[in-house]
Design a protein around this motif. Sequence first.
Motif, PDB file in Angstrom:
ATOM      1  N   ALA A 361       7.419  -1.111   2.687  1.00 31.80           N
ATOM      2  CA  ALA A 361       7.199  -0.161   1.596  1.00 31.80           C
ATOM      3  C   ALA A 361       8.278  -0.452   0.566  1.00 31.80           C
ATOM      4  CB  ALA A 361       7.302   1.268   2.095  1.00 31.80           C
ATOM      5  N   ASP A 362       7.853  -0.798  -0.638  1.00 36.06           N
ATOM      6  CA  ASP A 362       8.812  -1.214  -1.657  1.00 36.06           C
ATOM      7  C   ASP A 362       8.444  -0.579  -2.988  1.00 36.06           C
ATOM      8  OD1 ASP A 362       6.608  -2.671  -2.525  1.00 36.06           O
ATOM      9  OD2 ASP A 362       7.357  -4.588  -1.770  1.00 36.06           O
ATOM     10  N   ALA A 363       9.092  -1.035  -4.053  1.00 39.68           N
ATOM     11  CA  ALA A 363       8.849  -0.434  -5.358  1.00 39.68           C
ATOM     12  C   ALA A 363       7.412  -0.630  -5.811  1.00 39.68           C
ATOM     13  CB  ALA A 363       9.814  -1.020  -6.389  1.00 39.68           C
ATOM     14  N   SER A 364       6.771  -1.705  -5.386  1.00 34.85           N
ATOM     15  CA  SER A 364       5.378  -1.939  -5.764  1.00 34.85           C
ATOM     16  C   SER A 364       4.431  -0.997  -5.033  1.00 34.85           C
ATOM     17  CB  SER A 364       4.996  -3.400  -5.486  1.00 34.85           C
ATOM     18  OG  SER A 364       3.635  -3.621  -5.782  1.00 34.85           O
ATOM     19  N   THR A 365       4.511  -0.947  -3.709  1.00 34.74           N
ATOM     20  CA  THR A 365       3.622  -0.050  -2.964  1.00 34.74           C
ATOM     21  C   THR A 365       3.874   1.400  -3.365  1.00 34.74           C
ATOM     22  OG1 THR A 365       5.114   0.275  -1.055  1.00 34.74           O
ATOM     23  CG2 THR A 365       3.648  -1.635  -1.001  1.00 34.74           C
ATOM     24  N   HIS A 366       5.138   1.740  -3.540  1.00 35.29           N
ATOM     25  CA  HIS A 366       5.493   3.129  -3.843  1.00 35.29           C
ATOM     26  C   HIS A 366       5.000   3.534  -5.232  1.00 35.29           C
ATOM     27  CE1 HIS A 366       8.068   6.741  -3.207  1.00 35.29           C
ATOM     28  NE2 HIS A 366       8.138   6.706  -4.528  1.00 35.29           N
ATOM     29  N   SER A 367       5.212   2.679  -6.216  1.00 34.50           N
ATOM     30  CA  SER A 367       4.811   3.041  -7.578  1.00 34.50           C
ATOM     31  C   SER A 367       3.296   3.089  -7.716  1.00 34.50           C
ATOM     32  CB  SER A 367       5.394   2.055  -8.586  1.00 34.50           C
ATOM     33  OG  SER A 367       4.920   0.740  -8.366  1.00 34.50           O
ATOM     34  N   SER A 368       2.587   2.247  -6.974  1.00 38.78           N
ATOM     35  CA  SER A 368       1.130   2.270  -7.002  1.00 38.78           C
ATOM     36  C   SER A 368       0.614   3.602  -6.470  1.00 38.78           C
ATOM     37  CB  SER A 368       0.574   1.109  -6.179  1.00 38.78           C
ATOM     38  OG  SER A 368      -0.831   1.078  -6.219  1.00 38.78           O
TER      39      SER A 368
END
Length: 379
Positions: A361-368
Amino acid sequence: MLFSGLLACSLTTFLFSGTTVADADHARARAQDALHVLQEWYNNSTGLWDTCGWWNGANIMTAIADLALVDRSVTDTASYVFNNTLIMAPPQNPHPGPEIKSNNARDLTVRANRAVNASEWLDSAYDDDGWWALAWIAAYDVTEDNQYLQLAEGIFHGLTKAWGTRCGGGGIPWNPTSTYVNAITNELFLSTAAHLANRVPSKRDYYVEWAQKEWNWFAAQGFIGENNTINDGLLDNCQNNGATVWSYNQGVVLGGLVELNKAAPNDTYLESANTIAKAAIETLTDSNKVLHDSCEPNNCEPDATQFKGVFMRNLEMLQRVSPHDIYKEVIISSANSIWENDRNGQGLLGVDWAGPLHNPADASTHSSAFEALVAAISV
């Protein structure tokens, strides 16, 4: 006890009833919590979010702008991000042109006090350029700072130089050295032109002409399949390549058509948008109306982790002007499932919105996923 019971009932019926103040406040609080976690990845010295890439940064900035437009309590955070990213991010451009490379080490004080330079945001992928143009338009919508709008105009001007002559005599290829004509690049060009038509009155006709030119070309090609979903791009013979139906390809076009219809009303624009949206929902949601991409849960890195938030952002745009119960259901069901099933104890949000949370879980998955939470505020 009676008041508590009524409040619990209100939040329970949030799924399908009309949005009340309590419902909106509940959704807003969830989005605020998710923003707080998201900003732990924000790197002040680069102006981007650690753990994800250049184009992802544009989408994250857009997502924060989307929240600021419906929750003015986060305006200061959003404004800081816009300004800091404007100053600090250009040296992070992964593939700048030669005229940009020589300037990457310039003094940041000089950078902070000069006019915006659109060329700094252009790289070797035209879709990246489109993401940043839309991000700066979103920043303008929050702040009404004309430098952001001017930056978006400059990026768009750079994209017009890439208009091609293959496949029906038009379109934009994926990058300057490729003959591949993909859907997302052309959808972003459409959406940017249409957004600008509604924000630059003195050039409205110019931007409308480009948006209509793009849409007329796009609709005449093989991007849209028999089931009304959009494939990734065109083969060398300009036919539909039959590739994966990604959620973001179904999403960006919706926002582009909404903005084009606002600038130059035509019933066919929203009709097309609704046809694509309903086909995407039929194809990409599960029995609980939670959105998925086919790569989940383990094979979406590094790019597809961002895709579903793009769809949610644009579906919410369509819902505002052409509401349908199914759109609301997908947005609310996805947001609720993210919060209940795809969030860990640290508040991180993952790629599989039905859950359970899968690492990384990173900035990409989280921001999406954050974008779905933001969309739920307004529906």
